[in-house]
Design an enzyme around this catalytic site. Structure first.
Site, PDB file in Angstrom:
ATOM      1  N   ASP A  32      -9.059  -9.199  -3.181  1.00 50.35           N
ATOM      2  CA  ASP A  32      -9.310  -9.154  -1.733  1.00 50.35           C
ATOM      3  C   ASP A  32      -9.964 -10.447  -1.249  1.00 50.35           C
ATOM      4  O   ASP A  32     -10.687 -11.100  -1.994  1.00 50.35           O
ATOM      5  CB  ASP A  32     -10.190  -7.933  -1.414  1.00 50.35           C
ATOM      6  CG  ASP A  32     -10.065  -7.507   0.040  1.00 50.35           C
ATOM      7  OD1 ASP A  32      -9.187  -8.031   0.752  1.00 50.35           O
ATOM      8  OD2 ASP A  32     -10.857  -6.644   0.466  1.00 50.35           O
ATOM      9  N   GLY A  35      -7.137 -13.634   3.076  1.00 47.23           N
ATOM     10  CA  GLY A  35      -7.055 -13.975   4.500  1.00 47.23           C
ATOM     11  C   GLY A  35      -8.290 -14.736   4.947  1.00 47.23           C
ATOM     12  O   GLY A  35      -8.194 -15.769   5.637  1.00 47.23           O
ATOM     13  N   ARG A  45      -2.972 -17.288   7.119  1.00 52.41           N
ATOM     14  CA  ARG A  45      -3.300 -16.274   6.105  1.00 52.41           C
ATOM     15  C   ARG A  45      -2.413 -16.385   4.862  1.00 52.41           C
ATOM     16  O   ARG A  45      -2.853 -16.169   3.743  1.00 52.41           O
ATOM     17  CB  ARG A  45      -3.173 -14.862   6.703  1.00 52.41           C
ATOM     18  CG  ARG A  45      -4.225 -14.525   7.737  1.00 52.41           C
ATOM     19  CD  ARG A  45      -4.008 -13.108   8.283  1.00 52.41           C
ATOM     20  NE  ARG A  45      -4.022 -12.120   7.209  1.00 52.41           N
ATOM     21  CZ  ARG A  45      -5.124 -11.576   6.695  1.00 52.41           C
ATOM     22  NH1 ARG A  45      -6.309 -11.911   7.167  1.00 52.41           N
ATOM     23  NH2 ARG A  45      -5.052 -10.688   5.729  1.00 52.41           N
ATOM     24  N   HIS A  49      -2.808 -16.137   0.620  1.00 50.65           N
ATOM     25  CA  HIS A  49      -2.075 -15.313  -0.354  1.00 50.65           C
ATOM     26  C   HIS A  49      -1.463 -16.198  -1.443  1.00 50.65           C
ATOM     27  O   HIS A  49      -1.421 -15.829  -2.610  1.00 50.65           O
ATOM     28  CB  HIS A  49      -0.977 -14.498   0.340  1.00 50.65           C
ATOM     29  CG  HIS A  49      -1.528 -13.466   1.288  1.00 50.65           C
ATOM     30  ND1 HIS A  49      -2.551 -12.612   0.943  1.00 50.65           N
ATOM     31  CD2 HIS A  49      -1.201 -13.150   2.567  1.00 50.65           C
ATOM     32  CE1 HIS A  49      -2.824 -11.821   1.976  1.00 50.65           C
ATOM     33  NE2 HIS A  49      -2.030 -12.126   2.965  1.00 50.65           N
ATOM     34  N   SER A  77      -0.869  -2.698  -1.146  1.00 48.08           N
ATOM     35  CA  SER A  77      -1.109  -1.246  -1.107  1.00 48.08           C
ATOM     36  C   SER A  77      -0.068  -0.550  -0.239  1.00 48.08           C
ATOM     37  O   SER A  77       0.621  -1.195   0.563  1.00 48.08           O
ATOM     38  CB  SER A  77      -2.511  -0.965  -0.564  1.00 48.08           C
ATOM     39  OG  SER A  77      -2.543  -1.189   0.840  1.00 48.08           O
ATOM     40  N   LEU A 143      -1.090  -8.492 -24.268  1.00 48.79           N
ATOM     41  CA  LEU A 143      -1.714  -8.067 -23.009  1.00 48.79           C
ATOM     42  C   LEU A 143      -0.672  -7.352 -22.159  1.00 48.79           C
ATOM     43  O   LEU A 143       0.468  -7.805 -22.075  1.00 48.79           O
ATOM     44  CB  LEU A 143      -2.218  -9.331 -22.276  1.00 48.79           C
ATOM     45  CG  LEU A 143      -2.792  -9.176 -20.884  1.00 48.79           C
ATOM     46  CD1 LEU A 143      -4.169  -8.529 -20.957  1.00 48.79           C
ATOM     47  CD2 LEU A 143      -2.926 -10.541 -20.199  1.00 48.79           C
ATOM     48  N   SER A 209     -10.189   1.598  -1.383  1.00 50.72           N
ATOM     49  CA  SER A 209      -8.932   1.391  -0.649  1.00 50.72           C
ATOM     50  C   SER A 209      -7.707   1.960  -1.378  1.00 50.72           C
ATOM     51  O   SER A 209      -6.661   1.310  -1.448  1.00 50.72           O
ATOM     52  CB  SER A 209      -8.716  -0.102  -0.338  1.00 50.72           C
ATOM     53  OG  SER A 209      -9.782  -0.614   0.431  1.00 50.72           O
TER      54      SER A 209
HETATM   55  C1  IPE Z   1      -6.876  -3.567  -0.595  1.00 52.43           C
HETATM   56  O1  IPE Z   1      -7.193  -4.607   0.256  1.00 52.43           O
HETATM   57  C2  IPE Z   1      -5.462  -3.674  -1.031  1.00 52.43           C
HETATM   58  C3  IPE Z   1      -5.164  -4.830  -1.866  1.00 52.43           C
HETATM   59  C4  IPE Z   1      -6.012  -5.708  -2.294  1.00 52.43           C
HETATM   60  C5  IPE Z   1      -3.786  -4.943  -2.237  1.00 52.43           C
HETATM   61  P1  IPE Z   1      -7.104  -4.432   1.844  1.00 52.43           P
HETATM   62  O2  IPE Z   1      -7.657  -5.691   2.431  1.00 52.43           O
HETATM   63  O3  IPE Z   1      -5.757  -4.037   2.253  1.00 52.43           O
HETATM   64  O4  IPE Z   1      -8.092  -3.203   2.074  1.00 52.43           O
HETATM   65  P2  IPE Z   1      -8.894  -2.721   3.356  1.00 52.43           P
HETATM   66  O5  IPE Z   1      -7.901  -2.581   4.466  1.00 52.43           O
HETATM   67  O6  IPE Z   1      -9.904  -3.787   3.668  1.00 52.43           O
HETATM   68  O7  IPE Z   1      -9.528  -1.438   2.932  1.00 52.43           O
HETATM   69  C1  IPE Z   2      -5.939  -9.339  -0.226  1.00 56.04           C
HETATM   70  O1  IPE Z   2      -6.366 -10.229   0.727  1.00 56.04           O
HETATM   71  C2  IPE Z   2      -4.448  -9.389  -0.445  1.00 56.04           C
HETATM   72  C3  IPE Z   2      -3.719  -8.245   0.116  1.00 56.04           C
HETATM   73  C4  IPE Z   2      -4.235  -7.151   0.579  1.00 56.04           C
HETATM   74  C5  IPE Z   2      -2.276  -8.373   0.159  1.00 56.04           C
HETATM   75  P1  IPE Z   2      -6.448  -9.824   2.262  1.00 56.04           P
HETATM   76  O2  IPE Z   2      -5.185 -10.219   2.930  1.00 56.04           O
HETATM   77  O3  IPE Z   2      -6.813  -8.395   2.419  1.00 56.04           O
HETATM   78  O4  IPE Z   2      -7.622 -10.758   2.755  1.00 56.04           O
HETATM   79  P2  IPE Z   2      -8.708 -10.404   3.840  1.00 56.04           P
HETATM   80  O5  IPE Z   2      -9.352  -9.113   3.458  1.00 56.04           O
HETATM   81  O6  IPE Z   2      -7.999 -10.277   5.155  1.00 56.04           O
HETATM   82  O7  IPE Z   2      -9.655 -11.556   3.814  1.00 56.04           O
HETATM   83 MG    MG Z   3      -8.561  -7.399   2.682  1.00 51.65          MG
END
Ligand code: IPE
Ligand code: IPE
Ligand code: MG
Length: 255
Positions: A32, A35, A45, A49, A77, A143, A209
């Site tokens: 996480d 972004g 963003r 990624h 997710s 692994l 999540s």
């Molecule tokens: C959880 O992150 C899902 C993944 C890392 C794939 P999100 O950024 O989507 O989760 P929420 O929305 O903050 O709970």
């Molecule tokens: C996690 O990073 C990757 C995915 C959920 C695909 P985010 O995209 O959720 O990044 P933030 O939470 O917005 O910083």
């Molecule tokens: Mg996130």
């Protein structure tokens, strides 16, 4: 003190581990903060990624070096479809790129690539590549590298229940046969993979999540404010050291 693992496959891998140190057999990470990492740098963003996927390449090597046997990552997710379509499409393309160009590297590390998640909604060509990657690496056994894409813990439990209804044991029987945990587990996405011992979440969010809901019942949790693309060897070590000091009781009493 430097040691080699008694498991022949892992010989000489966990050079950095102390002989008495507890290493998770299954490490799971909620990737996480991609972004926010990008935003901090004034980047789109998707660049976050991209940096996040690049970090994953490095992490596979480090995790292997630590002697971890199963490494799962939450990459997309069942709820992430709610994001803007351009971001979702961008992520699908990054997954395509990663699989196409990195499978060889991952295989060279002795890692078997596996996927966990619902197959519906994912583009057919990506599914095809996922099957190819699994097939290409199926004989690797140092692994298991598990990418959770279109994964949701609730979806997994529901899918298991719905598939179990077709099991000979339950088909055409009275509904009064009790379903056991073992019955249900057989229908999870990866029934042979042990439950995660340690779940790390990056970026300062303190929630699960919808990740490994059933399997994570007794996982240890570790949270760090570091955004995923900044997560490095020191950050991994800090999490593993913290884990090594934990006492797991599973509802029992201190030994
Ligand atoms: C959880 O992150 C899902 C993944 C890392 C794939 P999100 O950024 O989507 O989760 P929420 O929305 O903050 O709970
Ligand atoms: C996690 O990073 C990757 C995915 C959920 C695909 P985010 O995209 O959720 O990044 P933030 O939470 O917005 O910083
Ligand atoms: Mg996130």
């Amino acid at each position: 003190m430097s040691v080699s693992n008694s498991n022949a496959d892992n010989k000489d891998l966990n050079l950095n581990n102390n002989i008495d140190k507890k290493v998770p057999r299954h490490l799971a990470i909620i990737l996480d903060g991609n972004g926010r990492w990008a935003k901090k740098r004034g980047l789109p963003r998707l660049m976050g990624h991209r940096a996040g996927l690049r970090k994953l390449e490095e992490m596979v090597r480090l995790v292997k070096r630590e002697g971890i046997r199963y490494f799962s990552v939450y990459a997309f997710s069942t709820e992430n479809w709610n994001r803007p379509w351009t971001e979702v499409q961008g992520l699908m393309s990054l997954f395509r790129f990663y699989i196409k160009h990195k499978v060889k590297e991952v295989k060279a590390e002795g890692a078997r690539i596996r996927f966990a998640g619902r197959k519906d909604k994912l583009p057919e060509d990506l599914l095809e590549m996922m099957r190819w990657a699994e097939d290409e690496t199926k004989d690797e056994n140092i692994l298991d590298f598990i990418l959770c894409i279109n994964y949701g813990g609730r979806a997994e439990i529901l899918d298991a229940i719905n598939n179990l209804r077709h099991d000979d044991k339950f088909l055409n029987k009275d509904l009064n046969i009790d379903i056991t945990e073992e019955d249900l587990r057989k229908y999870f996405y990866l029934p042979d993979v042990p439950d995660p011992d340690l779940i790390i979440r990056t970026s300062g969010e303190l929630r699960i999540s919808n990740f490994w809901l059933w399997e994570g019942a007794y996982s240890e949790f570790y949270f760090t404010d570091t955004y995923w693309p900044d997560f490095d060897y020191d950050a991994l070590k800090a999490a593993l050291d913290d884990y090594a000091g934990r006492e797991r009781r599973y509802g029992g009493l201190k030994k």
